[in-house]
Design an enzyme around this catalytic site. Sequence first.
Site, PDB file in Angstrom:
ATOM      1  N   HIS A  49      37.855   1.443 -19.462  1.00  0.00           N
ATOM      2  CA  HIS A  49      38.518   2.759 -19.430  1.00  0.00           C
ATOM      3  C   HIS A  49      38.216   3.520 -20.710  1.00  0.00           C
ATOM      4  O   HIS A  49      38.283   2.952 -21.789  1.00  0.00           O
ATOM      5  CB  HIS A  49      40.024   2.564 -19.286  1.00  0.00           C
ATOM      6  N   THR A  68       0.796  -1.231   0.000  1.00  0.00           N
ATOM      7  CA  THR A  68       0.000   0.000   0.000  1.00  0.00           C
ATOM      8  C   THR A  68       0.829   1.281   0.000  1.00  0.00           C
ATOM      9  O   THR A  68       0.278   2.378  -0.024  1.00  0.00           O
ATOM     10  CB  THR A  68      -0.952   0.022   1.209  1.00  0.00           C
ATOM     11  N   GLY A 106      16.866  16.090   2.838  1.00  0.00           N
ATOM     12  CA  GLY A 106      17.049  14.706   2.414  1.00  0.00           C
ATOM     13  C   GLY A 106      17.003  14.601   0.898  1.00  0.00           C
ATOM     14  O   GLY A 106      17.148  15.586   0.178  1.00  0.00           O
ATOM     15  N   VAL A 107      16.775  13.387   0.402  1.00  0.00           N
ATOM     16  CA  VAL A 107      16.804  13.132  -1.044  1.00  0.00           C
ATOM     17  C   VAL A 107      15.772  13.978  -1.783  1.00  0.00           C
ATOM     18  O   VAL A 107      16.093  14.654  -2.767  1.00  0.00           O
ATOM     19  CB  VAL A 107      16.575  11.645  -1.329  1.00  0.00           C
ATOM     20  N   ILE A 108      14.526  13.956  -1.332  1.00  0.00           N
ATOM     21  CA  ILE A 108      13.467  14.683  -2.030  1.00  0.00           C
ATOM     22  C   ILE A 108      13.762  16.177  -2.050  1.00  0.00           C
ATOM     23  O   ILE A 108      13.680  16.833  -3.094  1.00  0.00           O
ATOM     24  CB  ILE A 108      12.102  14.409  -1.372  1.00  0.00           C
TER      25      ILE A 108
END
Length: 457
Positions: free
Chosen positions: A441, A139, A179-181
Amino acid sequence: MSETNFDVIVLGGGPGGYIAAERLGHAKKKVLLIEAEALGGTCLNVGCIPTKALLGAAKTYDHARHAGAQGVHAPDITVDWAEMQAWKAKTVSTLVGGVGAAEKKAGVTVVKGHGRFDGPGRVTVGEETYSARHVILATGSVPVMPPIPGAADNPAVVDSTGLLAIEEIPARLAVIGGGVIGLEFASLFAMLGSEVTVIEMLPEIVPFMDDDLAAQLRKGLADVSFQLESRVTAIDGGVVRYSAKDGSEQSVEAEVVLMAVGRRPAVQGWGAENTGLEHSGKGVVVDERMRTNLPNVWAVGDVTGRSLLAHAAYRMGEIAAANILDPDAHLRGERMRWNTIPWAVYSNPEAAGIGATESQARAEGRAVGTVTVPGYLSGRFVAEAGVKAPGACKLVYDSTTGQVLGVNVLGTYASETIWGASVVLETELSIHDLRQVVYPHPTVSELIREAAWAAQV
């Protein structure tokens, strides 16, 4: 009220749910996938994918603006926000359609509606009740909206979903949460010309990132203003008031205020409260095989609260499916290893990591060794980003055995490089093992090789 039987019912069509349904469908199980909104969940519709579509466009613009040193000049380059939004919408609709096609190919029955879990083996959608031997709960999660005075019912305050839908680029954006967001949106709008301020209550951004590289990432986001160790006290229209690190009361004014303090598992409104399912505000309790406390009831993805990342949800869905198909699957490795989930921040510059940071490893009492190499040791990094661009790779390892405990990467292609570190941690490779790997490389991934040879083991 009628009742229809299936082998497996999946409640939720996000990454964890739809991948589990697909895997089980291909295994010839009769699967029902229930989703109230669009397939793909938060990630595909209002999270990972639309933000990356906009970030990709913004990076193209930013690269063009700063390409003079490479002999590329684009003096008349402009941004059309409406066209960027159309690009985002096309990207999302294409991928949502792809998920639907994949479920159909796997033979999965998809029902749109709000599903209610009625206990082991039973889910109701409207007037229809469905039964199955197994139920997978997927959910998802919802944004956290802290009770900051003035935030509720304030048209200037939006969550990530609301910010994705704004009609024009704000001249000033205030971001609550580093944070990430928060960082991805801060980077996005800073590249597009917004004046961006990030207010973070912790001493550093991205709390799960190694402190050294987190500081480098913050400095790399030079067009973003950061207020660390600052607590928001109130919001008045577009004015964000906060208590600064030195104890003084400060404020920043913006047209849009993004509430980006995180997400929480969606454990209410679908039956968890009334069925004896073990859960809390932190999520549905599962074991390493994704089993809940109820027989033949599984939970995957954000609702578990263990890792609110789409790729973690994918793996949880696959593990649940594997263990449904074979009770001994966990003996073959089909179990969740929570310490081997990588993360990535798709800002400009990028950052990614996996495993323990230096401080975490020391807190665990390990004999810790670390090594950090700069991005300019990679020929491709220099050729594409330049010598002065932010970039580094840090390895954390056991100084006694040489086993790699964690990897953090900052800079160009970090998100595409970190999967190799995932394999390193999954297979418990050592610094000595890494030295034997041949890296193509020139690639940025060679920074991991450079770090391995620089380690003192």
